[in-house]
Design a protein around this motif. Structure first.
Motif, PDB file in Angstrom:
ATOM      1  N   TYR A 151      41.567   9.343 -11.820  1.00  0.00           N
ATOM      2  CA  TYR A 151      42.708   9.284 -10.905  1.00  0.00           C
ATOM      3  C   TYR A 151      42.586   8.039 -10.023  1.00  0.00           C
ATOM      4  CZ  TYR A 151      42.605  14.162 -12.322  1.00  0.00           C
ATOM      5  OH  TYR A 151      42.558  15.321 -13.062  1.00  0.00           O
ATOM      6  N   ARG A 152      43.691   7.311  -9.876  1.00  0.00           N
ATOM      7  CA  ARG A 152      43.651   6.101  -9.054  1.00  0.00           C
ATOM      8  C   ARG A 152      45.020   5.837  -8.455  1.00  0.00           C
ATOM      9  NH1 ARG A 152      44.108   3.376 -14.314  1.00  0.00           N
ATOM     10  NH2 ARG A 152      45.998   2.077 -14.276  1.00  0.00           N
ATOM     11  N   SER A 153      45.008   5.099  -7.381  1.00  0.00           N
ATOM     12  CA  SER A 153      46.264   4.610  -6.822  1.00  0.00           C
ATOM     13  C   SER A 153      46.650   3.341  -7.573  1.00  0.00           C
ATOM     14  CB  SER A 153      46.102   4.298  -5.329  1.00  0.00           C
ATOM     15  OG  SER A 153      45.189   3.232  -5.140  1.00  0.00           O
ATOM     16  N   ASP A 154      47.916   3.020  -7.595  1.00  0.00           N
ATOM     17  CA  ASP A 154      48.374   1.829  -8.301  1.00  0.00           C
ATOM     18  C   ASP A 154      48.720   0.708  -7.329  1.00  0.00           C
ATOM     19  OD1 ASP A 154      48.123   2.806 -10.912  1.00  0.00           O
ATOM     20  OD2 ASP A 154      49.998   3.922 -10.730  1.00  0.00           O
ATOM     21  N   LEU A 160      42.287   3.038  -4.505  1.00  0.00           N
ATOM     22  CA  LEU A 160      41.428   4.214  -4.536  1.00  0.00           C
ATOM     23  C   LEU A 160      41.196   4.648  -5.975  1.00  0.00           C
ATOM     24  CD1 LEU A 160      43.087   6.327  -1.688  1.00  0.00           C
ATOM     25  CD2 LEU A 160      40.812   5.302  -1.599  1.00  0.00           C
ATOM     26  N   TRP A 161      39.956   5.024  -6.278  1.00  0.00           N
ATOM     27  CA  TRP A 161      39.616   5.688  -7.529  1.00  0.00           C
ATOM     28  C   TRP A 161      38.978   7.027  -7.182  1.00  0.00           C
ATOM     29  CZ3 TRP A 161      40.023   0.421  -8.236  1.00  0.00           C
ATOM     30  CH2 TRP A 161      40.530  -0.018  -9.467  1.00  0.00           C
ATOM     31  N   VAL A 169      50.275   9.714  -2.682  1.00  0.00           N
ATOM     32  CA  VAL A 169      49.741   8.355  -2.572  1.00  0.00           C
ATOM     33  C   VAL A 169      50.831   7.433  -2.034  1.00  0.00           C
ATOM     34  CG1 VAL A 169      48.692   6.436  -3.808  1.00  0.00           C
ATOM     35  CG2 VAL A 169      48.204   8.789  -4.524  1.00  0.00           C
ATOM     36  N   GLN A 170      50.482   6.674  -1.006  1.00  0.00           N
ATOM     37  CA  GLN A 170      51.458   5.750  -0.433  1.00  0.00           C
ATOM     38  C   GLN A 170      50.766   4.613   0.292  1.00  0.00           C
ATOM     39  OE1 GLN A 170      53.534   7.619   3.030  1.00  0.00           O
ATOM     40  NE2 GLN A 170      52.333   9.424   2.448  1.00  0.00           N
ATOM     41  N   ALA A 171      51.405   3.464   0.240  1.00  0.00           N
ATOM     42  CA  ALA A 171      50.897   2.325   0.996  1.00  0.00           C
ATOM     43  C   ALA A 171      51.146   2.557   2.479  1.00  0.00           C
ATOM     44  CB  ALA A 171      51.585   1.046   0.537  1.00  0.00           C
TER      45      ALA A 171
END
Length: 312
Positions: A151-154, A160-161, A169-171
């Motif tokens: 799982y990771r943020s893009d 994040l991993w 997930v949000q900037a």
């Protein structure tokens, strides 16, 4: 025949004593030092632990001058330093928690990102927060971390991993481009809000002094996001380009507890990696208990990775 005697006064003895008092006052009142001129207060706080070097230096001068007054005066900065940092000299690590995090500024100029990724994966952390991710190096991290961290943020730049699912997930808009990300980590012990941040860089130049305005503004925006966070358990980590002693970062550091200060051994300096003299990479928490905090061995970056084991 004359016998030697310890001098109780003398011009130089008084000067050494005065320097000792000034050193003690600078340490004790560091939070009140003004930043109006080139942010000198913030610069002093960045290297505050090293102010303790004034103690052996002044004591050596007092010995050379054989001044009892100066020798007694040196007790003042010694007491001031111990009151600030005495607790950092003990090993407060107490085992292993049930949630481990690692943060690392991997350095966009890192010559071997694949090796760095493998070293981070070997830490066994539940969550990795990586800063200064370049688009060129990202495929290497994705390839090396895919098996252990599905799982990771893009997000770009900061990512994040995780071994556990990531949701929401949000900037976090702390700067015009992405320098912070927030996610809910769905751990077996329940949800944890995790923030990864890379505050703006600082510079020390003869003309401008210590430039921190953009970093301080980013810290204020990050603090606003943390204050608005609905989850009770929060971990904020990343490259702060500043130390926990820097009072201009208090808007965010004042909301959280330092894992290193609470559960580390020593100061945990992280930069520069070749000879670390300051800790500018932080793991800060709220609603969880730090059990251990440490730095990992050097990678190809100019920062050391930082890790913390937490009890949820």
């Amino acid at each position: 025949m004359r016998t030697g005697r310890i001098r109780t006064g003398g011009g130089r003895g008084r000067l050494i004593a005065a320097a000792a008092v000034c050193s003690a006052l600078l340490m004790a009142l560091h939070a009140w030092l003004p930043n109006g001129v080139a942010n000198l207060g913030s610069l002093f706080q960045t290297f505050l632990p090293w102010a303790g070097l004034s103690v052996p230096l002044l004591l050596a001068l007092a010995t050379v001058r054989r001044s009892r007054l100066a020798a007694v005066a040196v007790l003042a900065p010694a007491v001031a330093w111990v009151s600030l940092f005495g607790g950092m000299l003990t090993d407060k690590r107490s085992g292993t928690g049930n949630f481990t995090v690692v943060s690392h500024n991997v350095d966009e100029e890192n010559p071997d990102p694949a090796r760095t990724a493998r070293a981070l994966a070997a830490s066994g952390a539940d969550v990795l927060a990586l800063e200064e991710m370049s688009s060129k190096a990202t495929p290497a991290y994705e390839r090396e971390l895919a098996a252990g961290y599905p799982y990771r943020s893009d997000t770009l730049g900061v990512r994040l991993w995780s071994k556990h699912p990531l949701t929401d997930v949000q900037a976090v808009p702390i700067m015009p481009w992405t320098r912070a990300v927030r996610a809910t980590v769905d751990t077996p012990g329940g949800p944890v809000a995790v923030y990864a941040a890379h505050l703006a860089s600082v510079r020390v130049t003869p003309a401008a002094g210590f430039t921190t305005a953009q970093r301080n503004d980013a810290a204020g925006k990050l603090a606003a996001a943390v204050r608005a966070e609905p989850l009770p358990r929060v971990v904020v980590m990343g490259d702060f380009n500043g130390t926990a002693e820097d009072s201009t970062l208090e808007p965010v550091t004042g909301l959280l507890r330092s894992a290193q200060r609470e559960a580390g051994a020593g100061f945990g300096f992280t930069w520069p990696a070749s000879f670390p003299v300051v800790r500018i990479d932080q793991i800060l928490v709220k609603g969880v208990s730090p059990v251990s905090s440490w730095t990992l061995p050097a990678t190809g970056s100019d920062h050391l990775p930082v890790a913390a084991s937490l009890r949820l």
